[in-house]
Design an enzyme around this catalytic site. Sequence first.
Site, mmCIF file in Angstrom:
data_model
loop_
_atom_site.group_PDB
_atom_site.id
_atom_site.type_symbol
_atom_site.label_atom_id
_atom_site.label_comp_id
_atom_site.label_asym_id
_atom_site.label_seq_id
_atom_site.Cartn_x
_atom_site.Cartn_y
_atom_site.Cartn_z
ATOM 1 N N ARG A 101 9.550 -5.509 9.490
ATOM 2 C CA ARG A 101 10.937 -5.493 9.013
ATOM 3 C C ARG A 101 11.621 -4.189 9.405
ATOM 4 O O ARG A 101 12.809 -4.173 9.728
ATOM 5 C CB ARG A 101 10.963 -5.661 7.486
ATOM 6 C CG ARG A 101 12.340 -5.613 6.847
ATOM 7 C CD ARG A 101 13.249 -6.747 7.236
ATOM 8 N NE ARG A 101 12.621 -8.051 7.054
ATOM 9 C CZ ARG A 101 13.232 -9.200 7.276
ATOM 10 N NH1 ARG A 101 14.490 -9.218 7.696
ATOM 11 N NH2 ARG A 101 12.592 -10.344 7.090
ATOM 12 N N ASN A 360 5.921 -5.437 0.760
ATOM 13 C CA ASN A 360 5.494 -6.799 0.480
ATOM 14 C C ASN A 360 5.960 -7.762 1.561
ATOM 15 O O ASN A 360 6.214 -7.360 2.676
ATOM 16 C CB ASN A 360 5.900 -7.253 -0.913
ATOM 17 C CG ASN A 360 4.744 -7.959 -1.610
ATOM 18 O OD1 ASN A 360 4.370 -9.059 -1.225
ATOM 19 N ND2 ASN A 360 4.153 -7.308 -2.615
ATOM 20 N N HIS A 362 8.601 -9.523 2.513
ATOM 21 C CA HIS A 362 9.797 -9.282 3.317
ATOM 22 C C HIS A 362 9.595 -8.104 4.252
ATOM 23 O O HIS A 362 10.090 -8.103 5.391
ATOM 24 C CB HIS A 362 11.011 -9.048 2.415
ATOM 25 C CG HIS A 362 12.322 -9.184 3.116
ATOM 26 N ND1 HIS A 362 13.070 -8.101 3.511
ATOM 27 C CD2 HIS A 362 13.014 -10.289 3.518
ATOM 28 C CE1 HIS A 362 14.182 -8.524 4.104
ATOM 29 N NE2 HIS A 362 14.158 -9.853 4.121
ATOM 30 N N CYS A 363 8.855 -7.102 3.815
ATOM 31 C CA CYS A 363 8.639 -5.895 4.617
ATOM 32 C C CYS A 363 7.802 -6.149 5.865
ATOM 33 O O CYS A 363 7.907 -5.402 6.837
ATOM 34 C CB CYS A 363 7.939 -4.825 3.776
ATOM 35 S SG CYS A 363 8.774 -4.388 2.248
ATOM 36 N N ILE A 364 6.957 -7.169 5.842
ATOM 37 C CA ILE A 364 6.046 -7.400 6.977
ATOM 38 C C ILE A 364 6.548 -8.498 7.912
ATOM 39 O O ILE A 364 5.846 -8.888 8.849
ATOM 40 C CB ILE A 364 4.622 -7.734 6.500
ATOM 41 C CG1 ILE A 364 4.581 -9.065 5.746
ATOM 42 C CG2 ILE A 364 4.070 -6.592 5.634
ATOM 43 C CD1 ILE A 364 3.164 -9.545 5.414
#
Length: 371
Positions: A101, A360, A362-364
Amino acid sequence: MNVALSKQRTLETTPPAALGFRMPAEFAPHDACWMLWPQRPDTWRFGAKPAQRAFVEVACAIAESETVFVGVNDDQFENARHQLPAHIRVVELSSNDAWMRDVGPTFVTHADGRLAMVDWDFNAWGGLDGGLYFPWDKDKRIRAKIAEMLGIPRFIAPVVLEGGALHVDGEGTLITTEECLLNPNRNPELTQQEMAQVLHDYLGVDKVIWLPRGCHRDETDGHVDNLCCFVAPGQVALSWCDDTRDPMHAICREALAVLEGTSDAKGRPLTVHKLPQPGPLRIAEDEASGLDHLDSSHPRRPGDRMAASYVNFYIANAAVVMPLLDPAHDEAAKAILQGRFPDKRVIGVPAREILLGGGNIHCITQQQPRP
């Protein structure tokens, strides 16, 4: 001069909004999702094996309705290919860590069907002033490599910024936090107005909604994608805490006051959907002991609170992939999300291992929109 090359250079030096490009909402249709493979031993415990299993579950859930690309360092290519199903595309794409992200491109589209990307500068969430690791040289090359792979223009933005620092509604509105975008360790020379102009020029947004700060103990200096996100035009999800003793109590109420006191770019008031906060969740002794400890990386100690949030989910074409973090609140959060996305299947993935790394789902992940 080659005409195609000349056109490419023009696209790369003129801000994309001036050429008709804009960033679509995450809930708009996708062609693909991009991820990276975890392996960094000072971020992911026990050689990243538990995290890799969690990443596989996330990739599989998303791949039910869109193509998934997983970028892998050469020394992990065979391992990743073995663990991931055949329909998930594994490509060699070297990185310093696995936060696509933030290190990957922000895609923009044109009404005529063209796809392009914005290449923000990246300094590992603060550089040498509070950044999370050093070096970040491989991360900085990821966007250029993906542009080459897809054969699309790359607009090089003049600011340090990460994808998790923003959410858009696809209709001219962007939401972010002052804590992150105005942090001295990102762009100390820019005012709020100047940063808003950059967002307009590179993402095609007309209005920026500034929340004061992000989640308590968020390692990214307050990324909005862990606190608040658009779930539809005029509608946002907000992490919510009712415990007056918890620092998140004040943070989410500050955010609510801003959201309820403004409108979007179309003049619509915002409807806020509250998602219960999991936990609070803290790093256990055995979880911290499985990490390599390096002077060049962010320390993770037993008892440290993690910035856990159900807002950190990914909206796929036919599903919403959300983190399962706390049995006391997982089902309630899942039910709220299902109500917001009645035409999609909400898939919960056990995500504590991702949270232990500092982010989490969304971050990956990073969506590649359908032009």
